[in-house]
Design a protein around this motif. Structure first.
Motif, PDB file in Angstrom:
ATOM      1  N   LEU A 188      59.996   7.747  35.199  1.00 45.34           N
ATOM      2  CA  LEU A 188      61.121   7.843  34.741  1.00 45.34           C
ATOM      3  C   LEU A 188      62.212   7.482  35.525  1.00 45.34           C
ATOM      4  CD1 LEU A 188      63.229   9.654  32.588  1.00 45.34           C
ATOM      5  CD2 LEU A 188      63.504  11.096  34.579  1.00 45.34           C
ATOM      6  N   LYS A 189      61.816   7.454  36.943  1.00 48.88           N
ATOM      7  CA  LYS A 189      62.707   6.856  37.670  1.00 48.88           C
ATOM      8  C   LYS A 189      62.332   5.597  38.059  1.00 48.88           C
ATOM      9  CE  LYS A 189      63.930   9.796  41.393  1.00 48.88           C
ATOM     10  NZ  LYS A 189      65.214   9.525  40.186  1.00 48.88           N
ATOM     11  N   LEU A 190      61.098   4.525  37.223  1.00 47.34           N
ATOM     12  CA  LEU A 190      60.355   3.844  37.110  1.00 47.34           C
ATOM     13  C   LEU A 190      61.008   2.860  35.343  1.00 47.34           C
ATOM     14  CD1 LEU A 190      58.403   1.392  38.543  1.00 47.34           C
ATOM     15  CD2 LEU A 190      56.756   2.640  37.294  1.00 47.34           C
ATOM     16  N   LYS A 191      61.600   3.702  34.889  1.00 53.15           N
ATOM     17  CA  LYS A 191      61.797   3.250  33.807  1.00 53.15           C
ATOM     18  C   LYS A 191      63.700   2.792  33.633  1.00 53.15           C
ATOM     19  CE  LYS A 191      58.711   3.481  30.063  1.00 53.15           C
ATOM     20  NZ  LYS A 191      57.795   3.230  31.343  1.00 53.15           N
ATOM     21  N   GLY A 192      64.132   2.974  35.409  1.00 52.12           N
ATOM     22  CA  GLY A 192      66.059   3.222  35.304  1.00 52.12           C
ATOM     23  C   GLY A 192      66.445   4.882  34.408  1.00 52.12           C
ATOM     24  N   MET A 193      65.852   5.503  34.374  1.00 52.67           N
ATOM     25  CA  MET A 193      66.434   6.529  33.542  1.00 52.67           C
ATOM     26  C   MET A 193      66.905   7.909  33.945  1.00 52.67           C
ATOM     27  SD  MET A 193      64.404   5.903  30.078  1.00 52.67           S
ATOM     28  CE  MET A 193      64.558   4.046  28.709  1.00 52.67           C
ATOM     29  N   ASN A 194      67.315   8.499  33.313  1.00 53.57           N
ATOM     30  CA  ASN A 194      67.233   9.607  33.960  1.00 53.57           C
ATOM     31  C   ASN A 194      67.800  11.404  33.494  1.00 53.57           C
ATOM     32  OD1 ASN A 194      69.606  10.202  32.855  1.00 53.57           O
ATOM     33  ND2 ASN A 194      71.241   9.861  34.490  1.00 53.57           N
ATOM     34  N   ALA A 195      67.034  11.192  32.250  1.00 52.86           N
ATOM     35  CA  ALA A 195      66.387  12.575  31.594  1.00 52.86           C
ATOM     36  C   ALA A 195      65.339  12.234  30.625  1.00 52.86           C
ATOM     37  CB  ALA A 195      67.801  12.894  30.909  1.00 52.86           C
ATOM     38  N   LEU A 196      64.776  13.838  30.367  1.00 55.13           N
ATOM     39  CA  LEU A 196      63.842  13.557  29.599  1.00 55.13           C
ATOM     40  C   LEU A 196      63.725  14.800  28.480  1.00 55.13           C
ATOM     41  CD1 LEU A 196      60.885  14.073  31.672  1.00 55.13           C
ATOM     42  CD2 LEU A 196      61.492  11.995  30.748  1.00 55.13           C
ATOM     43  N   PHE A 197      63.860  14.689  27.305  1.00 56.70           N
ATOM     44  CA  PHE A 197      63.782  15.190  25.984  1.00 56.70           C
ATOM     45  C   PHE A 197      62.444  15.168  25.551  1.00 56.70           C
ATOM     46  CE2 PHE A 197      68.059  13.824  26.791  1.00 56.70           C
ATOM     47  CZ  PHE A 197      68.723  15.149  26.368  1.00 56.70           C
ATOM     48  N   GLY A 198      62.420  16.329  25.028  1.00 51.66           N
ATOM     49  CA  GLY A 198      60.709  16.770  24.137  1.00 51.66           C
ATOM     50  C   GLY A 198      59.943  16.776  24.826  1.00 51.66           C
ATOM     51  N   LEU A 199      59.696  17.468  26.440  1.00 55.14           N
ATOM     52  CA  LEU A 199      58.788  17.463  26.904  1.00 55.14           C
ATOM     53  C   LEU A 199      58.292  18.481  26.899  1.00 55.14           C
ATOM     54  CD1 LEU A 199      57.209  16.608  29.563  1.00 55.14           C
ATOM     55  CD2 LEU A 199      59.162  18.742  31.031  1.00 55.14           C
ATOM     56  N   ARG A 200      56.288  18.340  26.633  1.00 56.19           N
ATOM     57  CA  ARG A 200      55.129  18.629  26.395  1.00 56.19           C
ATOM     58  C   ARG A 200      54.401  18.899  27.471  1.00 56.19           C
ATOM     59  NH1 ARG A 200      52.287  17.511  22.024  1.00 56.19           N
ATOM     60  NH2 ARG A 200      51.041  20.010  21.296  1.00 56.19           N
ATOM     61  N   ILE A 201      54.293  19.657  28.050  1.00 57.76           N
ATOM     62  CA  ILE A 201      53.195  19.778  28.574  1.00 57.76           C
ATOM     63  C   ILE A 201      51.416  20.489  28.234  1.00 57.76           C
ATOM     64  CG2 ILE A 201      52.050  20.232  31.544  1.00 57.76           C
ATOM     65  CD1 ILE A 201      54.764  19.739  32.321  1.00 57.76           C
ATOM     66  N   GLN A 202      50.976  19.798  28.213  1.00 58.38           N
ATOM     67  CA  GLN A 202      49.982  20.273  28.029  1.00 58.38           C
ATOM     68  C   GLN A 202      48.966  20.567  28.773  1.00 58.38           C
ATOM     69  OE1 GLN A 202      47.735  18.288  24.696  1.00 58.38           O
ATOM     70  NE2 GLN A 202      46.902  20.397  23.976  1.00 58.38           N
ATOM     71  N   ILE A 203      47.930  21.274  29.261  1.00 57.89           N
ATOM     72  CA  ILE A 203      46.790  21.698  29.853  1.00 57.89           C
ATOM     73  C   ILE A 203      45.505  22.151  29.328  1.00 57.89           C
ATOM     74  CG2 ILE A 203      45.509  22.723  32.472  1.00 57.89           C
ATOM     75  CD1 ILE A 203      47.895  22.178  33.329  1.00 57.89           C
ATOM     76  N   SER A 204      44.122  21.342  29.114  1.00 55.16           N
ATOM     77  CA  SER A 204      43.430  22.102  28.312  1.00 55.16           C
ATOM     78  C   SER A 204      42.231  22.534  29.255  1.00 55.16           C
ATOM     79  CB  SER A 204      42.802  20.739  27.314  1.00 55.16           C
ATOM     80  OG  SER A 204      44.298  20.321  26.707  1.00 55.16           O
ATOM     81  N   VAL A 205      41.458  23.678  28.927  1.00 59.62           N
ATOM     82  CA  VAL A 205      40.458  23.737  29.903  1.00 59.62           C
ATOM     83  C   VAL A 205      38.882  23.034  29.463  1.00 59.62           C
ATOM     84  CG1 VAL A 205      40.361  25.840  28.932  1.00 59.62           C
ATOM     85  CG2 VAL A 205      39.302  25.178  31.446  1.00 59.62           C
ATOM     86  N   GLY A 206      37.740  22.931  30.036  1.00 61.82           N
ATOM     87  CA  GLY A 206      36.986  22.506  29.976  1.00 61.82           C
ATOM     88  C   GLY A 206      35.701  22.930  30.071  1.00 61.82           C
ATOM     89  N   GLU A 207      34.425  23.065  30.222  1.00 64.45           N
ATOM     90  CA  GLU A 207      33.814  23.425  30.828  1.00 64.45           C
ATOM     91  C   GLU A 207      33.507  22.890  32.633  1.00 64.45           C
ATOM     92  OE1 GLU A 207      29.659  24.814  30.268  1.00 64.45           O
ATOM     93  OE2 GLU A 207      31.601  25.991  29.654  1.00 64.45           O
ATOM     94  N   ASN A 208      33.844  21.778  32.927  1.00 59.60           N
ATOM     95  CA  ASN A 208      33.910  21.350  34.251  1.00 59.60           C
ATOM     96  C   ASN A 208      35.203  20.468  34.999  1.00 59.60           C
ATOM     97  OD1 ASN A 208      33.960  19.673  32.899  1.00 59.60           O
ATOM     98  ND2 ASN A 208      32.027  18.724  34.231  1.00 59.60           N
ATOM     99  N   MET A 209      35.977  20.029  33.962  1.00 59.22           N
ATOM    100  CA  MET A 209      37.422  19.406  34.572  1.00 59.22           C
ATOM    101  C   MET A 209      38.808  20.619  33.587  1.00 59.22           C
ATOM    102  SD  MET A 209      37.009  16.040  32.284  1.00 59.22           S
ATOM    103  CE  MET A 209      35.464  15.855  31.728  1.00 59.22           C
ATOM    104  N   LEU A 210      39.891  20.184  34.395  1.00 58.16           N
ATOM    105  CA  LEU A 210      40.775  20.431  33.626  1.00 58.16           C
ATOM    106  C   LEU A 210      42.170  19.343  32.973  1.00 58.16           C
ATOM    107  CD1 LEU A 210      42.686  22.971  35.700  1.00 58.16           C
ATOM    108  CD2 LEU A 210      41.844  23.655  33.389  1.00 58.16           C
TER     109      LEU A 210
END
Lengths: 357, 1051
Positions: free
Chosen positions: B553-575
């Motif tokens: 976000l800072k690299l883009k020179g911006m200061n707010a995030l909208f529509g944030l969606r964090i997805q965490i998926s689980v597999g056999e040997n990794m996340l």
């Protein structure tokens, strides 16, 4: 890291015209990618080769899925799986059925059978068209042939209705079907100077005047088969050369009318009997299937080549042929005027088209 | 007997050849609903049978009507052996059950077989006759409307937004029943499809009942998902927001109004009042009272306005509510109490909406999220929903308490998801803590003066940024400054939210898609150990995802995030963690500082040089991005602020926690302690990699923009070309020596390459914007990563300099006008008055005089404040207003006066246009979009929800073109079936389309693959604005203009 699966599906099916052309031309994905790279697309778009590869694969897959529908174009219009704007549908169909001049010259008049299909390897080597593309074009010819083979009504209309082709392309297909059905020889060395357009032009004239459909618009196969009765009757024209008086009278009528108008008058005068004999004998022989097949060979041998060796200008050929056909009406002893017109009307058009270098 | 379902089978076409000998098919059709089956005659020897059957009539309960799908099976008759099935069509008849939606389903449906895909089409007509149900204890909820759209649907108005509804049903998965060992894959797939269809129907009916209980009439933001738990069952769950919606009159009556250039203006409720004559009857019409008549009893607010004590029961959240009285001033306190009281009534004050009616959203606190790891094989009673209900209740409770910690009483943009691998399941929920305006929540008659003053406190475009929590008692270390827009209230330095950018938000420049991507290896483990391992990893992943987002976000020179969606998926040997959001520069928030790099070993010369080189690269990137996204905030002199421009510091607005099956709750402080987090320390290769990866994100090629929200901040002049697409990629990781770093790189490359491919494919649409870019990641097998993207590309007009400012005007007008129905005449009056007499009047003064003259209720003065603030900021505002005034006046005149005259004409035209274009030989176009609107067009009718589930399986994978060929064909088929259903309902588009699940499994060794897809959306009828204009220009506008202007100024 290897890519197992990579797809892109749009609600409106994306069609890239350039890739479509490469696909139609029968290039493999890797060849197509190489060709696209050479076209400078990477520089224009800043894409990478991997992106291009994935894009090409995707388009090829789409085209493969569409191919089934392209075999019966009305299906493409009614199917629900691919949403394609009508203009794009037309483009897909038209391009799919478009053929290469070099290819069509190789198979024109040949039987569209398995045997010919086996020769496609050689045609591919000879013409430089990929085997895949040859197959597509050959299969298109065969498919159109099969569909319209036993249909009533105008050949061009039938083709247009069942394959949704443009008028021009439908006419070309009509010629191809007509030639394949009658097996006209087009591959002889002395016919090599003729283009597909020349043959197609002749085919159209012949369909219009010499087929069953020309006399009976309800006949089966009306535009595909020549009118057998008409061919039988053509024997009657023999009298024009067999009867010496008639031949002389005919010659004098033509010569009187053309004197001073032809640059090659003396050559014409000297050659008249030969030419007339050639043209009438071609007509008389058409009862035999083999001679029908050799029609174009005969026409070139008996008329085009003599004219060419004497350097007739095209205009002189036209004047001569006009006068040659018209003068017959003044021959009192000749009773088959209508037959003559049906024969010569078409032949005159064909000969004029065939007379070039 | 509440309903009669009538079905007619007309014809089939393009059927497959079932009899090899004749190359033909002897087809007949079975029509099944519930336990009743009808059959058509056998149509011999045809691939295009014409059955023209009689009407098959089913007499059924409305409960069944809601639950059961209509099942149509096409078979090939065989005299000697069993009849062969060609395929099936499932038709959800729910859209026929509410009065305003479709009245008939009629059209060509693809005949679908789970093994062969689409095999021809069948033409079906379906009708329902409903009888009035007088039973008070009924189990059905016919008539409750469902919308996938996460905002108030375009041709409705929200009277009350009641709040959260959820439901969950469980069943045994047919694939895991003993019988599956002996039945064919086809039978098993069909059993599954049918079961999910049934469960969805049941779920929807139950949610509908809850809505009726709340006295609502609709569910907005309806999100239904299924969890394939495997052995323990099949869960279908749904969440949504119950509302009372009011239809904004009939679309035909709208038509004349629509020649105004702004899409939104048309929604001004001219026709809210069923009788257009009342417009001339003056302000005495008690419109307001009528419209709020649905509201529940007023006593709610009275009763619990002193409920501060209730709140403090939750240990960690005391400060949020307690501070209200002290800090926010009397009005704020009052508001807070009211909101509280409204929300306290609800178990979970959650809203699945991401966009809101103007004035609804008061403050935004920040993102709240909660995750929990559960073991599916520990469910005591797998067939009952209790355990899962308890799990979700737990998570929601957590979300609620997080929101309270942020001083907020509600959570908006709320969503839930799961990730399952074997017996481990991660449940996630997230949303945005917010303070809401009580007006929409319950009682419409909240005292006008309160509202008015409140809105004065909240200037346009920055109010929602102001902190809702107590400055002195902050829930986490944060750096606050005075709002850069109004200078009155405090704002944070960075704002993360899960909602769409509010329409009235003041934004500088354009937005862009920002993604954080992360992989973490995990040891393979069983049960409890596995769950513990995952729980231990989760906080670190969240932390890193958050850091990545912040840095990018800072690299883009911006200061707010909208529509944030964090997805965490689980597999056999990794996340895997994948966060997507749209970065913007909010004018109200301070300018973000740069990123500083610090090395650990400052003595090493070459190292130092390297560091400074990197630093330069980063600075260059920031500068470049600012230029690219046109971020050039106005310079602000310090005197105005009255305090030095604060040194921005990184700070987290993310509150979250993880709990594992043992219910152990861990809180994580993501604020980096007191350390100045601006500095990225490069102390090891990992950190180096991180910095590198920051810089590897390539901006989209010129002419392209992308965002994951509905609308792209900074682009407003959309043209009509849209292209919705789904792209799927699966990569196989080389299993040897996998490290976190290599994984991260692979994953990053996968996403970046995917985006690059999209840009390349869509290059013919430039200039265009990819909107609602929705990435989902899953780990179908050990070494496989699958990424699925659905988005829509929309073209826009390049020459938008004028347009941008103009839309500002439109926005504010819209805001003003939809705010309150009487307000409608107000801006119009303003415009028409100001035009002739004062060429450049100071907007504010004029507005005030106008309002006092006409005696509009004080509440409307709030709008005048909006106006003036805009007038201050846009130099060309007055000109625009003039321009606007003319167009608006034209539009409004026609509505007020020619409504009755116009409607027959309008209606006729409308019918012509909206009738499904299938009549032609070719297939009618159905647009699909994940957005809630169609650019350049107006949605005139919602026909019902589309919710479809398909399974496709193959045992000849190679022959079907391998995995890519198989999935490509399947997704194309799914699109086709969605389009066919919409067309059969009489619609021409699907909005808010979403592919909720795409589960792909392959077994190349056996030449097999299977895929499950679940999609949903709202079927609508839209009319192109250009067509609307044609209609309206047919009206004799010039003639009636003088007389109408008089009639119009009635307020």
């Amino acid at each position: 890291m290897t890519s197992e699966l990579d797809i892109f599906v749009g609600n409106t099916t994306l069609i890239d015209e350039d890739v479509y052309r490469l696909w139609l031309d029968g290039y493999s994905v890797s060849d197509a990618v190489a060709l696209r790279v050479r076209s400078g697309i990477l520089e224009q778009t800043g894409a990478t080769a991997a992106v291009l590869q994935s894009d090409t694969m995707d388009h090829y897959r789409t085209f493969q899925m569409l191919e089934r529908l392209l075999h019966a174009p009305p299906k493409l219009l009614h199917q629900l799986i691919f949403q394609i704007p009508p203009s794009r549908q037309a483009l897909l169909i038209e391009r799919y059925y478009t053929f290469d001049e070099a290819f069509v010259r190789e198979v024109l008049g040949k039987k569209l059978s398995k045997g010919t299909k086996k020769d496609l390897d050689d045609i591919s080597t000879k013409t430089g068209i990929t085997l895949k593309s040859c197959r597509r074009q050959f299969d298109n010819f065969k498919r159109v042939f099969k569909v319209v083979e036993e249909m009533r009504g105008s050949l061009v209309d039938n083709i247009q209705q069942h394959f949704l082709l443009s008028d021009r392309l439908a006419r070309d297909y009509a010629a191809i079907v007509f030639f394949a059905n009658n097996r006209f020889e087009t591959g002889k060395k002395k016919l090599q100077y003729l283009s597909f357009g020349d043959f197609a032009f002749c085919a159209e004239l012949m369909i219009q005047n010499w087929t069953l459909g020309a006399v009976d618009p309800q006949a089966d196969d009306m535009d595909m088969d020549l009118d057998k009765e008409f061919l039988q009757d053509l024997k009657e024209l023999k009298v024009l050369v067999a009867d010496k008086d008639l031949l002389d009278l005919h010659k004098s009528l033509v010569c009187t009318a053309l004197r001073g108008k032809l640059g090659v008058f003396s050559e014409m005068e000297a050659n008249f009997k030969n030419l007339s004999r050639g043209l009438v004998n071609v007509a008389a022989k058409l009862t035999h299937n083999k001679d029908v097949r050799d029609l174009f060979v005969d026409l070139v041998e008996k008329f085009v080549e003599p004219c060419r060796s004497d350097h007739w200008p095209l205009n002189d050929v036209r004047l001569f042929l006009n006068q040659y056909s018209a003068s017959v009406h003044s021959l009192d002893g000749f009773r088959h005027q209508a037959l003559w017109d049906r024969y010569m009307g078409t032949l005159r058009g064909c000969l004029l088209r065939l007379c070039h270098d | 007997m509440p309903g009669k379902l009538k079905v007619k089978i007309v014809a089939g076409r393009h059927l497959p050849v079932m009899d090899r000998a004749s190359d033909l098919t002897d087809a007949f059709v079975e029509v099944k609903f519930g336990n009743t089956t009808f059959k058509t005659d056998v149509y011999l020897k045809s691939l295009n049978p014409q059955w023209n059957s009689e009407w098959f009539k089913f007499e059924v309960d409305d409960e069944d009507l809601q639950d059961e799908p209509l099942q149509i099976t096409v078979l090939d008759h065989d005299t000697y052996s069993a009849n062969d099935a060609i395929g099936k069509v499932y038709i959800d008849i729910d859209p026929l059950l509410y009065s305003e939606a479709a009245t008939v389903i009629s059209g060509w449906f693809p005949i679908y077989d789970t093994i062969h895909g689409i095999r021809g089409e069948i033409n079906v007509v379906v009708k329902v006759d409903l009888f009035n149900d007088l039973n008070r204890f009924r189990q059905s909820s016919c008539g409750v409307k469902f919308f996938c759209t996460t905002s108030i649907p375009k041709c409705y108005r929200a009277v009350i937004i009641h709040g959260f509804v959820e439901e969950l049903v469980v069943n045994e998965d047919p694939e895991y029943q003993w019988i599956d060992r002996i039945r064919t894959p086809r039978a098993s797939n069909e059993a599954r499809q049918r079961l999910i269809s049934l469960m969805s129907g049941e779920l929807q009916r139950k949610i509908g009942l809850k809505v009726l209980e709340m006295r609502g009439n609709a569910v907005v933001g309806y999100l239904q998902c299924f969890d394939l738990e495997g052995e323990s069952g099949l869960v279908v769950r749904a969440i949504g927001t119950a509302c009372t919606l009011d239809k904004l009159s009939s679309p035909a009556a709208f038509l004349p109004a629509c020649n105004s250039p702004s899409k939104e203006i048309k929604e001004i409720p001219f026709n809210e009042d069923p009788n257009p004559n009342t417009h001339s009857s003056g302000p005495s019409t008690p419109l307001k009272n009528q419209t709020y008549s649905f509201s529940p009893s007023k006593s709610y607010s009275r009763q619990s306005s002193s409920s501060d004590t209730d709140l403090s029961l939750t240990p960690k959240t005391g400060m949020g509510s307690g501070s209200a009285g002290k800090e926010g001033g009397p009005f704020k306190a009052l508001l807070r109490q009211q909101t509280q009281s409204a929300l306290e009534q609800r178990e979970f004050p959650f809203f699945t909406l991401t966009a809101f009616p103007p004035g609804f959203l008061v403050h935004v606190g920040g993102v709240v999220s909660a995750r929990s790891v559960k073991l599916l094989d520990r469910i005591h009673n797998p067939d009952e929903p209790e355990t899962r209900d308890a799990w979700w209740a737990e998570i929601r409770q957590e979300i609620k308490s997080h929101a309270k910690a942020l001083g907020c009483h509600a959570v908006v943009g709320y969503s839930e998801s799961t990730s399952i691998c074997e017996e481990v399941c991660i449940l996630s929920a997230s949303g945005t803590a917010a303070v809401l305006n009580p007006r929409f929540l319950q009682d419409g008659t909240v005292e006008g003066c309160l509202e008015q003053r409140l809105e004065e406190n909240l200037p346009a475009g920055c109010g929602f940024c102001h902190i809702p929590y107590d400055e002195l008692n902050m829930p986490f270390p944060a750096h606050l400054t005075y709002c850069y827009n109004c200078r009155k209230q405090k704002v944070p330095d960075v704002l993360f939210t899960t909602i769409d950018l509010p329409v009235d938000a003041a934004v500088i420049g354009k937005g862009c898609l920002i993604q954080a991507r992360l992989c973490r290896l995990k040891k393979k483990a069983q049960a409890e150990a596995n769950a513990t391992a995952i729980s231990n990893l989760l906080p670190f992943m969240e932390y890193e995802v958050h850091t990545q987002l912040m840095n990018k976000l800072k690299l883009k020179g911006m200061n707010a995030l909208f529509g944030l969606r964090i997805q965490i998926s689980v597999g056999e040997n990794m996340l895997m963690g994948l966060a997507s959001a749209t970065g913007v520069y909010l004018a109200a928030l301070p300018t973000p500082g740069g990123i500083q790099i610090a090395g650990k070993t400052p003595n090493d010369g070459s190292y130092e040089q390297h560091i400074s080189h990197m630093q330069k690269k980063i600075n260059d990137t920031i500068a470049k991005n600012k230029e690219l996204y046109e971020i050039n905030p106005p310079e602000i002199s310090e005197e105005i602020i009255g305090s030095p421009i604060p040194e921005p510091r990184q700070r987290s607005r993310l509150l979250r926690s993880q709990s594992e099956s043992s219910d152990e709750v861990t809180e994580l402080d993501l604020s980096h302690g007191k350390k100045d987090a601006f500095v990225l320390e490069i102390d090891d290769t990992d950190a180096m990699e991180d910095v590198h990866s920051l810089l590897t994100d390539v901006p989209p090629p010129s002419g392209f923009y992308s965002c994951n929200t509905e609308i792209m901040p900074g682009i407003n002049n959309w043209t009509s070309e849209i292209q919705m697409f789904t792209s799927v990629r699966v990569i196989r990781l080389s299993s040897l020596n996998l490290t976190n770093q290599a994984l991260n790189k692979n994953f990053n490359d996968l996403c970046e390459n995917l985006l690059k491919s999209l840009y390349f494919k869509l290059r013919s649409m430039i200039p265009c914007c990819l909107c609602h870019v929705n990435f989902t990641v899953s780990l179908p097998e050990d070494e496989l990563i699958q990424v699925t993207v659905t988005a829509v590309a929309i073209t826009f007009d390049k020459n938008q300099a004028l347009q941008t400012t103009k839309t500002h005007a439109e926005k504010s007008l819209q805001r003003a006008s939809t705010d309150n129905e009487e307000l409608l005449q107000f801006p119009l009056e303003l415009c028409s008055d100001s035009l002739p007499s004062h060429p450049f009047p100071p907007a504010k003064e004029h507005l005030e005089s106008a309002s006092s003259n006409s005696g509009i209720p004080a509440a409307q003065r709030a709008t005048s404040v909006d106006y003036s603030s805009f007038a201050d900021r846009c130099s060309s505002w007055i000109e625009l207003i003039k321009l606007k005034a003319q167009t608006i006046r034209r539009g409004s005149i026609k509505t007020t006066v020619t409504v009755e005259k116009a409607s027959p004409v309008g209606e006729g035209n409308f019918r012509n246009r909206s009738s499904p274009p299938c009549a032609n030989s070719t297939v009618g176009v159905v647009k699909m979009t994940p957005l809630s609107f169609i650019p350049g067009a107006k949605i005139t009718k919602y026909l019902g929800i589309i919710n479809m589930f398909f399974i496709r399986e193959t045992t000849s994978l190679r022959e079907e073109g391998g995995v890519s060929g198989f999935l490509h064909a399947f997704i194309a088929e799914v699109f086709a079936m969605v389009r066919a259903h919409v067309a059969a309902l009489g619609g021409n588009a699907v909005v808010s389309y979403i592919m909720k699940q795409c589960v792909f499994m392959e077994n190349p060794n056996k030449n097999q693959a299977q895929c499950l897809i679940n999609v949903s959306g709202d079927a609508v009828v839209f009319v192109r604005e250009s067509e609307l204009e044609v209609v309206s220009t047919q009206q004799p506008a010039a003639n009636c203009q003088p007389s109408c202007t008089g009639g119009e100024v009635t307020t």
